[in-house]
Design an enzyme around this catalytic site. Structure first.
Site, PDB file in Angstrom:
ATOM      1  N   ASP A 142     -10.957   9.797  -4.223  1.00 52.05           N
ATOM      2  CA  ASP A 142     -11.927  10.742  -4.216  1.00 52.05           C
ATOM      3  C   ASP A 142     -11.950  11.757  -5.284  1.00 52.05           C
ATOM      4  OD1 ASP A 142      -9.999  12.031  -2.395  1.00 52.05           O
ATOM      5  OD2 ASP A 142     -11.222  13.564  -2.224  1.00 52.05           O
ATOM      6  N   GLU A 150       0.786  -1.017  -0.040  1.00 52.37           N
ATOM      7  CA  GLU A 150       0.132   0.011   0.110  1.00 52.37           C
ATOM      8  C   GLU A 150       0.914   1.250  -0.139  1.00 52.37           C
ATOM      9  OE1 GLU A 150      -3.498   2.604   2.445  1.00 52.37           O
ATOM     10  OE2 GLU A 150      -2.484   1.045   3.467  1.00 52.37           O
ATOM     11  N   ASP A 165       4.949   4.552   3.545  1.00 48.84           N
ATOM     12  CA  ASP A 165       4.863   6.123   3.845  1.00 48.84           C
ATOM     13  C   ASP A 165       6.075   6.742   4.471  1.00 48.84           C
ATOM     14  OD1 ASP A 165       3.684   8.793   4.454  1.00 48.84           O
ATOM     15  OD2 ASP A 165       1.685   7.613   3.979  1.00 48.84           O
ATOM     16  N   LYS A 200      -2.320  20.773  -9.944  1.00 42.91           N
ATOM     17  CA  LYS A 200      -1.618  21.524 -10.815  1.00 42.91           C
ATOM     18  C   LYS A 200      -0.534  20.914 -11.769  1.00 42.91           C
ATOM     19  CE  LYS A 200      -1.757  25.444  -7.466  1.00 42.91           C
ATOM     20  NZ  LYS A 200      -0.998  26.480  -6.464  1.00 42.91           N
ATOM     21  N   ASP A 208      -2.726  12.285  -2.897  1.00 40.97           N
ATOM     22  CA  ASP A 208      -2.762  13.627  -3.325  1.00 40.97           C
ATOM     23  C   ASP A 208      -2.785  13.827  -4.911  1.00 40.97           C
ATOM     24  OD1 ASP A 208      -2.408  16.609  -4.069  1.00 40.97           O
ATOM     25  OD2 ASP A 208      -1.092  16.684  -2.374  1.00 40.97           O
TER      26      ASP A 208
END
Length: 222
Positions: free
Chosen positions: A160, A50, A75, A128, A124
């Site tokens: 999302d 993950e 992470d 941009k 994220d």
């Protein structure tokens, strides 16, 4: 989160057997677990990653549902995945590990064909244009994933962000990669895998409370 809590969690992570925190120098000189992750787990079960695991909800949730697979949450923010690591220790989940490092170093941490699946949960979207290089499904990242995945290995993207969903679908179509399944609203349309519906992250719950649709893509880099 206060600095004291962060420091406390960093220190506690050092005591967890399921947390690995290599330095950048150790990775550059040749990471000792690269190609040997099955030895770390003590079995030959498939390895699932993950990426950007946050609090580790998906890593732990998948591990509970799939005891015959090994799961590694990755992470750079150790104070976040402390929760998942602690839960795994408390529940004696032997098929869970957490790796504190940057996602762009994954091809230095795993060998060719060492990984069977990759989950990317709520990254994220880096909307941009100048942030394109940081999108976790851009061409550069996909090439890194392809290096470590088994020939029929799968990637799961749950987000999302309609932008991230559309961007990734467009890229996959353009490159001719195999899209196994795609859904732009998993809780309203039937057919999504159970683990997509039954495991929800902290941030996902917040998005659902706001009425945001959750999207999902499963694909292969063949």
């Amino acid at each position: 989160m206060g600095s004291k809590n962060k420091l406390k969690r960093f220190e506690e992570n050092k005591t967890f057997q399921n947390v690995i925190q290599p330095t950048r120098e150790e990775i550059q000189e040749g990471f000792e677990l690269k190609g040997k992750w099955n030895e770390h787990f003590g079995n030959d079960n498939p390895i699932v990653l993950e990426l950007g695991c946050g609090k580790g909800e998906y890593t732990v949730g998948l591990a509970k549902r799939n005891p015959n697979k090994n799961f590694i949450g990755i992470d750079i923010k150790g104070a976040r995945f402390w929760r998942g690591a602690k839960t795994a220790m408390e529940e004696n989940l032997q098929n869970v590990a957490f790796l504190r490092t940057q996602i762009e170093l994954t091809d230095r941490l795993f060998s060719k064909n060492e990984v069977s699946e990759i989950w990317i949960t709520f990254p994220d979207p880096q909307i941009k244009y100048k942030r394109t290089k940081h999108r976790m499904t851009n061409l550069s990242f996909l090439e890194k994933y392809r290096k470590i995945l088994m020939p029929n290995g799968t990637i799961h993207l749950k987000t999302d962000s309609e932008f991230m969903h559309g961007y990734t679908l467009g890229l996959l179509h353009g490159l001719g990669y195999e899209i196994i399944y795609a859904n732009h609203d998993v809780y309203k349309n039937e057919g999504s895998p159970k683990e997509v519906l039954e495991i929800q992250t902290f941030y996902e719950n917040q998005y659902l409370e706001k009425g945001k649709p959750i999207t999902y893509i499963q694909f292969r880099l063949n």
